[in-house]
Motif scaffolding. Structure first.
Motif, mmCIF file in Angstrom:
data_model
loop_
_atom_site.group_PDB
_atom_site.id
_atom_site.type_symbol
_atom_site.label_atom_id
_atom_site.label_comp_id
_atom_site.label_asym_id
_atom_site.label_seq_id
_atom_site.Cartn_x
_atom_site.Cartn_y
_atom_site.Cartn_z
ATOM 1 N N GLY A 1 -1.632 11.396 -8.021
ATOM 2 C CA GLY A 1 -2.907 10.854 -7.904
ATOM 3 C C GLY A 1 -3.194 10.637 -6.273
ATOM 4 O O GLY A 1 -4.465 10.552 -5.792
ATOM 5 N N CYS A 2 -1.929 10.546 -5.484
ATOM 6 C CA CYS A 2 -2.184 10.297 -3.893
ATOM 7 C C CYS A 2 -2.935 11.430 -3.280
ATOM 8 O O CYS A 2 -2.448 12.537 -3.633
ATOM 9 C CB CYS A 2 -0.860 9.842 -3.636
ATOM 10 S SG CYS A 2 -0.716 9.524 -1.842
ATOM 11 N N GLY A 3 -3.489 11.269 -2.352
ATOM 12 C CA GLY A 3 -3.931 12.372 -1.444
ATOM 13 C C GLY A 3 -2.949 13.454 -0.834
ATOM 14 O O GLY A 3 -3.120 14.384 -0.823
ATOM 15 N N VAL B 1 0.786 -1.171 -0.011
ATOM 16 C CA VAL B 1 -0.008 0.037 0.054
ATOM 17 C C VAL B 1 0.774 1.246 0.034
ATOM 18 O O VAL B 1 2.043 1.044 0.341
ATOM 19 C CB VAL B 1 -0.906 0.059 1.301
ATOM 20 C CG1 VAL B 1 -1.984 -1.005 1.113
ATOM 21 C CG2 VAL B 1 -0.168 0.035 2.681
ATOM 22 N N CYS B 2 0.462 2.163 -0.749
ATOM 23 C CA CYS B 2 1.135 3.321 -0.552
ATOM 24 C C CYS B 2 1.422 4.074 0.829
ATOM 25 O O CYS B 2 0.542 4.167 1.747
ATOM 26 C CB CYS B 2 0.156 4.583 -1.295
ATOM 27 S SG CYS B 2 1.087 6.157 -1.288
ATOM 28 N N PRO B 3 2.515 4.268 1.127
ATOM 29 C CA PRO B 3 2.921 4.736 2.378
ATOM 30 C C PRO B 3 2.604 5.966 2.919
ATOM 31 O O PRO B 3 2.490 6.325 3.963
ATOM 32 C CB PRO B 3 4.352 4.425 2.457
ATOM 33 C CG PRO B 3 4.818 4.551 1.049
ATOM 34 C CD PRO B 3 3.863 4.081 0.474
ATOM 35 N N LEU B 4 2.140 6.971 1.850
ATOM 36 C CA LEU B 4 1.915 8.308 1.920
ATOM 37 C C LEU B 4 0.254 8.291 2.345
ATOM 38 O O LEU B 4 -0.261 8.961 3.210
ATOM 39 C CB LEU B 4 2.077 8.982 0.847
ATOM 40 C CG LEU B 4 3.440 8.967 0.278
ATOM 41 C CD1 LEU B 4 3.666 9.657 -1.043
ATOM 42 C CD2 LEU B 4 4.508 9.673 1.350
ATOM 43 N N CYS B 5 -0.852 7.388 1.670
ATOM 44 C CA CYS B 5 -2.168 7.471 1.944
ATOM 45 C C CYS B 5 -2.611 6.308 2.608
ATOM 46 O O CYS B 5 -3.707 6.250 2.848
ATOM 47 C CB CYS B 5 -2.905 8.195 0.648
ATOM 48 S SG CYS B 5 -2.886 6.551 -0.609
ATOM 49 N N GLN B 6 -2.048 5.333 2.395
ATOM 50 C CA GLN B 6 -2.439 4.032 2.850
ATOM 51 C C GLN B 6 -3.696 3.435 2.290
ATOM 52 O O GLN B 6 -4.362 2.529 2.681
ATOM 53 C CB GLN B 6 -2.526 4.167 4.422
ATOM 54 C CG GLN B 6 -1.590 4.573 5.367
ATOM 55 C CD GLN B 6 -0.438 3.320 5.226
ATOM 56 O OE1 GLN B 6 -0.651 2.279 5.206
ATOM 57 N NE2 GLN B 6 0.641 4.023 5.282
ATOM 58 N N ASP C 1 1.836 7.356 -11.485
ATOM 59 C CA ASP C 1 0.572 8.245 -11.538
ATOM 60 C C ASP C 1 0.003 8.084 -10.269
ATOM 61 O O ASP C 1 -0.515 9.321 -9.991
ATOM 62 C CB ASP C 1 -0.507 7.559 -12.612
ATOM 63 C CG ASP C 1 -0.007 7.679 -13.844
ATOM 64 O OD1 ASP C 1 0.700 8.522 -14.241
ATOM 65 O OD2 ASP C 1 -0.500 6.865 -14.654
ATOM 66 N N HIS C 2 0.126 7.386 -9.369
ATOM 67 C CA HIS C 2 -0.440 7.485 -8.090
ATOM 68 C C HIS C 2 0.519 8.595 -7.213
ATOM 69 O O HIS C 2 -0.141 9.468 -6.512
ATOM 70 C CB HIS C 2 -0.683 6.121 -7.298
ATOM 71 C CG HIS C 2 -1.243 6.449 -5.943
ATOM 72 N ND1 HIS C 2 -2.515 6.626 -5.662
ATOM 73 C CD2 HIS C 2 -0.650 6.407 -4.736
ATOM 74 C CE1 HIS C 2 -2.586 6.505 -4.119
ATOM 75 N NE2 HIS C 2 -1.459 6.543 -3.719
ATOM 76 N N LEU C 3 1.718 8.236 -7.237
ATOM 77 C CA LEU C 3 2.610 8.985 -6.418
ATOM 78 C C LEU C 3 2.618 10.747 -6.780
ATOM 79 O O LEU C 3 2.703 11.423 -6.070
ATOM 80 C CB LEU C 3 4.126 8.537 -6.294
ATOM 81 C CG LEU C 3 4.092 7.297 -5.459
ATOM 82 C CD1 LEU C 3 5.543 6.763 -5.861
ATOM 83 C CD2 LEU C 3 3.899 7.481 -3.940
#
Ligand SMILES: [Zn+2]
Length: 171
Positions: free
Chosen positions: A101-103, A84-89, A96-98
């Protein structure tokens, strides 16, 4: 005996197309090195005021060369791990997410854009598309935009890695 005359000897380089050039290491290097097409993105990343380690990371992002979770899933090395993305979980991370796209990262990018009055898109591909046609300009707004964009990419990637490998968090 070489002919004696009034002129000094001169060194020249004959290129593959038969043209005689004044010799210099640069002329020889350009003649013998492999060349490819000019990449338009080059001027977005590499410029005289760039921070080299930030620019290098952006270059990797543009080639989608970072070791993100979506790539690790394809390798099936970590199939037993929950990625899971450690920034938003919320989900596995990807380029694209990092970016952005990530909150968490979109919040950082929005804040940076607001602070420096940067009017570009909300994901890295939109930003690159806006910057590419103007990237060669040396005006302050373009240079500042490129520096802030590159630094934002760098520190988001650094924060992501710190959370994964050092278990440290920053806001
Ligand atoms: Zn995220």
């Amino acid at each position: 005996m070489p002919p004696v005359n009034e002129t000094n000897d001169q060194v020249h380089w004959k290129s593959d197309d038969g043209v005689l050039h004044d010799y210099s290491a640069g002329v020889v290097w350009d003649s013998i090195r492999p060349t490819g097409d000019v990449v338009n993105l080059f001027v977005v990343v590499w410029f005289s005021k760039c921070i080299s380690h930030h620019a290098f990371l952006l270059w990797l992002v543009m080639g989608e060369r970072l070791k993100t979770h979506d790539k690790m899933k394809r390798w099936e090395i970590h199939s037993s791990m929950i990625l899971v993305c450690p920034l938003c979980q919320n989900c596995a991370d990807s380029h694209d997410h990092l970016f952005f796209g990530c909150g968490f990262s979109s919040g950082v990018w929005s804040r940076a854009k607001h602070l420096f009055d940067i009017r570009v898109g909300n994901n890295w591909k939109d930003v690159v598309n806006v910057l590419t046609p103007v990237a060669a300009r040396r005006c302050v707004s373009v240079v500042v935009t490129k520096i802030i964009f590159t630094a934002t990419i760098y520190f988001i990637w650094q924060e992501r890695n710190n959370r994964i490998f050092k278990k440290s968090h920053r806001t």
